[in-house]
Scaffold this active site. Structure first.
Site, PDB file in Angstrom:
ATOM      1  CG  ASP A 329       5.636  16.518  28.659  1.00 35.36           C
ATOM      2  OD1 ASP A 329       5.032  17.588  28.508  1.00 35.36           O
ATOM      3  OD2 ASP A 329       5.836  15.705  27.741  1.00 35.36           O
ATOM      4  NE  ARG A 331       4.806  17.614  25.384  1.00 35.11           N
ATOM      5  CZ  ARG A 331       5.183  16.657  24.564  1.00 35.11           C
ATOM      6  NH1 ARG A 331       4.995  16.786  23.272  1.00 35.11           N
ATOM      7  NH2 ARG A 331       5.755  15.566  25.014  1.00 35.11           N
TER       8      ARG A 331
END
Ligand SMILES: [Zn+2]
Length: 417
Positions: A329, A331
Site C-alpha cells: 500500500d 496511501r
C-alpha cells in the site's frame, strides 16, 4: 495572433539570490493569515514565488502543454470575480498549529479576502481550495428511498431523490519540515527522495532549503458535506464521516472486485440519515487511485491474482500486490487527518470505515472516534470477498471474528471468463 515576445532563455529558479526580493515570507502555522504569509505558486512573476512547484497538482502539466501548444497565453491571470466560497470555513484553532496541518493551506479558500493587501500590490495569489454547493443524484439513494430506508425531507434530501451538499476541492500544499516529521524522516532525506524519484523534476528541492513549501504534482481531495459545514467543528453535533480513497473501477464503473462503491454509497446513505436527524455528514475523497499505486499497477495485480496457482485467494491478496509494487500500500494515511483538522473536527461519532490504518491515523492525530460502521455483508460483491476477508485478517475492523488461515485460504474469487 499572440503578440507576446517569447523569452530568449529559460529562467531557472533553482539557485538562491536571483529573485527580486519580492517573495513574501511564509511562517507556517502562524495563527493570522497575514503573519503566515500568502502561498505564491504563480509562474507569471517569478520574483514573487515562495514555493517549489506550481498550482493545480498534476494538472499543472496540462497547463504547460496548453502553453506549449499556444492555446494558453503565458502569464494568464485568473479573473476570480464571484468565485468566493459559498460557505465560510474557519478559522479554527487547528489552523494556528504548524504540526496539526502540514499538507494543505488552511487559508487556501480565503485568499481573495485575507490577502487583499497583497493582491492590490499586484501579487498573483491563487486559491488552493474552492467551496461550492451541489445536488447529487445516486441510484443507490433512490433505491434507499424506494425501500423506505430514507425519506425526502426537503432539506437534506429532496423529493426528486437528490441530496443537497456543500462540496470542497483541495489541492495539496506541503510544508516540507512538517511532512518530514509526520513520516519520521529528516527533511533532507525527504527532499532528496522527492527530487531523485521524480527524475530530478524539481531541483529547488535540493538547492533551495530556504523554500519550505512544495506544491506536489499529485491529486488532491474532494469533500462532500451533508448538513451545515460549520457544524463539523462542533463536537456536540453527531458527525457521520467516511474517508475514502479513489477507486475509479468501482466508484465510477461498478467493477465488482472490491467494495469501494458499495461502501461509499452506504456511507452517503448514513451521512444523509445522520444529517436528517440533526447531525452532519462528511465524505472526504482522496485521489489515491489503487492504493496510490496507480491504475496500471492495480490492473497488473488483478491479473497476477487471478492467474496465480490456486486462483484468486484471500490468503495471497496482499502478497500479489507486494510482488508487483514492492509494497502492499502507498496511501500512507499520515497526511489524511489534515483535512479533518482544517474543518475543525474534534470528534467523529460514526466512522464509516473498517480500515485500521485510517482509524489509527485519525485517533493518533487527536480526533476522537466513537462507533465504527462496517459495510453491511449484503453489499459486498461476491468477487470482493477475497479483498474484504484478507483485510479483516490483516486488522480491519469487524464485529465478527477475523478469519483463520484455513478460512482465509478457502475464500476464492472468480476466474477470468
Ligand atoms: Zn476498489
Amino acid at each position: 495572433m499572440p503578440t507576446e515576445i517569447p523569452p530568449r532563455h529559460i529562467r531557472l529558479t533553482s539557485h538562491p539570490g536571483q529573485s527580486g526580493g519580492g517573495a513574501p515570507a511564509i511562517r507556517w502555522g502562524a495563527p493570522d493569515a497575514i503573519e503566515r504569509g500568502p502561498i505564491v505558486g504563480t509562474t507569471t512573476n517569478r520574483s514573487q514565488r515562495n514555493v517549489i512547484g506550481t498550482h493545480s497538482g498534476s494538472y499543472g502539466v496540462y497547463r504547460a502543454l496548453a502553453v506549449a501548444a499556444g492555446s494558453l497565453t503565458r502569464g494568464h491571470r485568473a479573473d476570480l470575480t464571484n468565485t468566493s466560497p459559498t460557505d465560510a470555513i474557519g478559522p479554527y484553532p487547528q489552523w494556528g498549529d504548524a504540526e496539526r496541518i502540514v499538507s494543505i493551506d488552511p487559508w487556501g479558500a480565503a485568499v481573495a479576502s485575507v490577502y487583499e493587501p497583497y493582491l492590490e500590490q499586484g501579487y498573483d495569489i491563487r486559491p488552493t481550495i474552492a467551496v461550492t454547493k451541489a445536488h447529487i443524484h445516486l441510484p443507490e439513494i433512490r433505491h434507499a428511498i424506494a425501500f423506505q430506508r430514507l425519506a425526502a425531507d426537503g432539506r437534506v434530501l429532496l423529493s426528486d431523490a437528490s441530496a443537497v451538499v456543500t462540496k470542497v476541492a483541495l489541492e495539496p500544499v506541503w510544508w516540507l519540515p512538517g511532512v518530514a516529521r509526520r513520516f519520521a524522516v529528516s527533511e533532507a532525506d525527504l527532499r532528496r527522495a522527492l527530487f531523485e524519484e521524480t527524475g530530478g523534476m524539481y531541483p529547488e528541492l535540493v538547492t533551495r532549503s530556504d523554500i519550505e513549501v512544495f506544491l506536489p504534482p499529485i491529486g488532491g481531495q474532494t469533500l462532500y458535506v451533508f448538513g451545515d459545514i460549520r457544524a463539523l467543528a462542533d463536537p456536540s453535533v453527531t458527525l457521520t464521516a467516511r474517508v475514502h480513497d479513489e477507486c475509479n473501477g468501482s466508484d465510477v464503473f461498478g467493477s465488482d472486485i472490491c467494495t469501494c462503491r458499495p461502501y461509499l454509497t452506504h456511507a452517503i446513505e448514513e451521512c444523509i440519515r445522520g444529517a436528517q436527524a440533526g447531525g452532519v455528514g462528511l465524505i472526504a475523497y482522496s485521489r489515491k487511485e489503487g492504493r496510490a499505486l496507480g491504475e496500471v499497477t492495480k490492473f497488473l495485480v488483478y491479473n497476477a491474482r487471478k492467474r496465480q496457482e490456486g486462483g484468486d485467494r484471500a490468503d495471497k491478496y496482499f502478497l500479489r500486490t507486494e510482488c508487483v509494487a514492492g509494497v502492499q500500500d502507498m496511501r500512507f494515511q499520515e497526511l489524511m487527518p489534515d483535512v479533518l483538522h482544517w474543518l475543525g473536527i474534534r470528534r467523529i461519532h460514526r466512522l464509516v470505515s473498517m480500515s485500521n490504518d485510517k482509524y489509527d491515523a485519525i485517533t493518533g492525530s487527536g480526533i476522537e472516534v466513537g462507533e465504527r460502521v462496517k459495510i453491511p455483508d449484503e453489499l459486498v460483491p461476491a468477487d470482493a470477498k477475497v479483498e474484504i476477508e484478507a483485510k479483516i485478517a490483516a486488522g480491519y475492523f469487524t464485529d465478527g471474528s477475523a478469519p483463520d488461515d484455513s478460512r482465509l485460504a478457502s475464500v476464492k474469487g472468480r476466474e477470468f471468463e
